[in-house]
Write a protein that holds these residues in place. Structure first.
Motif, short mmCIF file in Angstrom:
data_model
loop_
_atom_site.label_atom_id
_atom_site.label_comp_id
_atom_site.label_asym_id
_atom_site.label_seq_id
_atom_site.Cartn_x
_atom_site.Cartn_y
_atom_site.Cartn_z
N PRO A 88 0.81 -1.23 0.00
CA PRO A 88 0.00 0.00 0.00
C PRO A 88 0.84 1.28 0.00
CG PRO A 88 -0.83 -1.54 1.65
CD PRO A 88 0.46 -2.11 1.12
N GLU A 89 2.05 1.22 0.58
CA GLU A 89 2.94 2.38 0.64
C GLU A 89 4.37 1.89 0.41
OE1 GLU A 89 2.42 5.31 3.80
OE2 GLU A 89 0.81 4.06 4.60
N TRP A 90 5.28 2.85 0.24
CA TRP A 90 6.71 2.51 0.16
C TRP A 90 7.08 1.84 1.47
CZ3 TRP A 90 9.02 3.35 -4.44
CH2 TRP A 90 8.46 4.30 -5.29
N GLU A 91 7.70 0.67 1.39
CA GLU A 91 8.00 -0.11 2.60
C GLU A 91 9.49 -0.35 2.75
OE1 GLU A 91 8.28 -4.20 4.80
OE2 GLU A 91 8.66 -3.90 2.66
N LEU A 92 10.01 -0.03 3.93
CA LEU A 92 11.39 -0.33 4.27
C LEU A 92 11.40 -1.67 4.99
CD1 LEU A 92 14.40 0.54 4.63
CD2 LEU A 92 13.69 1.50 6.83
N GLY A 93 12.16 -2.61 4.44
CA GLY A 93 12.26 -3.94 5.05
C GLY A 93 13.71 -4.36 5.17
N TRP A 94 13.94 -5.40 5.96
CA TRP A 94 15.31 -5.86 6.21
C TRP A 94 15.29 -7.29 6.70
CZ3 TRP A 94 13.02 -1.77 8.88
CH2 TRP A 94 12.43 -2.13 10.09
N PHE A 95 16.39 -7.96 6.53
CA PHE A 95 16.66 -9.22 7.22
C PHE A 95 18.17 -9.39 7.29
CE2 PHE A 95 16.11 -10.90 2.81
CZ PHE A 95 17.33 -11.56 2.64
N VAL A 96 18.59 -10.10 8.32
CA VAL A 96 20.00 -10.45 8.50
C VAL A 96 20.03 -11.97 8.67
CG1 VAL A 96 22.02 -10.18 9.98
CG2 VAL A 96 20.55 -8.22 9.54
N TYR A 97 20.97 -12.61 8.02
CA TYR A 97 21.10 -14.05 8.16
C TYR A 97 21.38 -14.40 9.62
CZ TYR A 97 21.12 -13.97 3.08
OH TYR A 97 20.79 -13.76 1.77
N PRO A 98 20.88 -15.55 10.09
CA PRO A 98 20.94 -15.87 11.53
C PRO A 98 22.32 -15.73 12.18
CG PRO A 98 19.66 -17.54 10.36
CD PRO A 98 20.24 -16.61 9.32
N GLU A 99 23.36 -16.13 11.48
CA GLU A 99 24.70 -16.10 12.09
C GLU A 99 25.25 -14.68 12.26
OE1 GLU A 99 25.33 -17.27 7.67
OE2 GLU A 99 23.77 -17.50 9.18
N PHE A 100 24.52 -13.68 11.74
CA PHE A 100 24.98 -12.29 11.84
C PHE A 100 24.06 -11.42 12.69
CE2 PHE A 100 26.60 -13.94 7.78
CZ PHE A 100 27.97 -13.80 8.01
N GLU A 101 23.07 -12.01 13.30
CA GLU A 101 22.13 -11.24 14.13
C GLU A 101 22.80 -10.70 15.39
OE1 GLU A 101 18.80 -13.81 14.92
OE2 GLU A 101 17.69 -12.90 13.28
N GLY A 102 22.20 -9.64 15.92
CA GLY A 102 22.62 -9.10 17.20
C GLY A 102 23.86 -8.23 17.17
N ARG A 103 24.27 -7.78 16.00
CA ARG A 103 25.49 -6.97 15.89
C ARG A 103 25.20 -5.55 15.38
NH1 ARG A 103 29.41 -11.40 12.97
NH2 ARG A 103 28.61 -13.18 14.11
N GLY A 104 23.92 -5.21 15.23
CA GLY A 104 23.55 -3.88 14.77
C GLY A 104 23.63 -3.66 13.27
N TYR A 105 23.84 -4.73 12.51
CA TYR A 105 23.97 -4.59 11.06
C TYR A 105 22.68 -4.10 10.40
CZ TYR A 105 28.32 -7.33 11.34
OH TYR A 105 29.59 -7.78 11.62
N ALA A 106 21.53 -4.65 10.80
CA ALA A 106 20.26 -4.24 10.19
C ALA A 106 19.99 -2.77 10.47
CB ALA A 106 19.12 -5.13 10.69
N LEU A 107 20.26 -2.32 11.68
CA LEU A 107 20.06 -0.92 12.04
C LEU A 107 20.94 -0.02 11.18
CD1 LEU A 107 18.84 1.26 13.94
CD2 LEU A 107 20.78 0.82 15.46
N GLU A 108 22.20 -0.35 11.06
CA GLU A 108 23.14 0.45 10.28
C GLU A 108 22.74 0.51 8.81
OE1 GLU A 108 27.93 0.27 9.39
OE2 GLU A 108 27.22 -0.45 11.32
N ALA A 109 22.35 -0.63 8.26
CA ALA A 109 21.95 -0.68 6.85
C ALA A 109 20.64 0.08 6.62
CB ALA A 109 21.81 -2.13 6.40
N ALA A 110 19.67 -0.12 7.50
CA ALA A 110 18.38 0.55 7.34
C ALA A 110 18.52 2.07 7.47
CB ALA A 110 17.38 0.01 8.36
N LYS A 111 19.37 2.54 8.38
CA LYS A 111 19.62 3.99 8.49
C LYS A 111 20.17 4.55 7.18
CE LYS A 111 20.45 4.78 13.40
NZ LYS A 111 21.48 5.15 14.41
N ALA A 112 21.10 3.83 6.59
CA ALA A 112 21.69 4.30 5.33
C ALA A 112 20.65 4.36 4.22
CB ALA A 112 22.85 3.39 4.93
N LEU A 113 19.78 3.36 4.15
CA LEU A 113 18.77 3.36 3.10
C LEU A 113 17.68 4.40 3.37
CD1 LEU A 113 18.17 2.14 0.38
CD2 LEU A 113 16.90 0.31 1.54
N LEU A 114 17.34 4.62 4.62
CA LEU A 114 16.41 5.70 4.96
C LEU A 114 16.96 7.05 4.50
CD1 LEU A 114 15.10 4.89 8.56
CD2 LEU A 114 13.69 5.39 6.55
N HIS A 115 18.22 7.27 4.77
CA HIS A 115 18.86 8.52 4.35
C HIS A 115 18.80 8.66 2.83
CE1 HIS A 115 21.61 11.92 4.46
NE2 HIS A 115 22.27 11.34 3.47
#
Length: 170
Positions: A88-115
Motif C-alpha cells: 500500500p505504501e513505500w515499505e522499508l524492510g530488512w533481514f539479517v542471516y541468523p549467524e549475523f544477528e545481534g550486531r547492529g547490522y540491520a540498524l546500520e543498513a536501514a539507516k543508510a537506506l532511509l537517508h
C-alpha cells in the motif's frame, strides 16, 4: 529511474543483488525464520521474491540491496524499499542471516537506506510492515525512529505498521 545505488557505512557495503546471493536467500526463505514474512516459501515463490527485489529498481526506482561486511566481504543480509501492487505504501524492510544477528547490522543498513530514500529518492514517507510476533523487527523500527500507525493500510490484516516520519523530506 535512478541507478541502483551502492551505499557505504562505517562497517557495511550495500550493493546490488547478484545471482551468487540466491543460495543464502533461498535457504532463509525456506526456513522457519521466514514465517515473519509469510513463509516458509517454496523455491518457486522464493525465486519470484528474489527477482522482484531486484526488478523493482528498473520498474519503480527502488528495490533491495544486499548487505556486505566490509571486513570479511561476507553477505550478511538484505535491506530494501518495496513498492508496487503488493504494498500500500513505500515499505522499508530488512533481514539479517541468523549467524549475523545481534550486531547492529540491520540498524546500520536501514539507516543508510532511509537517508538515501529521503535525500536522493525524495520519498514522501516510508513504512515498515512487521509481523506482531516479530519483536526484534518491531524494536528495530522503533530504534529507527518509526512510530506505530494503527490506521495505515497494510498488505496483511495482522501486520503492524511502523511509520518512518524521518524519511519525509524537510
Amino acid at each position: 529511474m535512478p541507478p541502483i545505488p551502492t551505499l557505504v557505512t562505517p562497517r557495511l557495503n550495500l550493493r546490488a543483488m547478484r545471482f551468487e546471493d540466491w543460495p543464502a536467500y533461498r535457504q532463509l526463505m525456506a526456513s522457519e525464520r521466514a514465517r515473519f514474512m509469510g513463509g516458509p516459501f517454496s523455491d518457486t515463490l522464493a525465486w519470484g521474491m528474489f527477482c522482484s527485489d531486484h526488478a523493482q529498481w528498473d520498474l519503480l526506482g527502488c528495490g533491495a540491496l544486499m548487505i556486505d561486511d566490509q571486513t570479511t566481504g561476507a553477505c550478511i543480509g538484505q535491506v530494501g524499499i518495496n513498492a508496487g501492487p503488493l504494498f500500500p505504501e513505500w515499505e522499508l524492510g530488512w533481514f539479517v542471516y541468523p549467524e549475523f544477528e545481534g550486531r547492529g547490522y540491520a540498524l546500520e543498513a536501514a539507516k543508510a537506506l532511509l537517508h538515501w530514500a529521503k535525500e536522493v529518492r525524495r520519498l514522501p514517507s516510508l513504512v515498515s510492515y512487521v509481523d506482531p510476533e516479530n519483536q526484534r523487527s518491531a524494536n528495530l523500527a522503533t530504534r529507527l525512529g518509526a512510530v506505530l500507525d494503527r490506521t495505515a493500510a497494510r498488505p496483511a490484516p495482522g501486520d503492524l505498521v511502523y511509520r518512518h516520519y524521518s524519511a519525509m523530506p524537510a
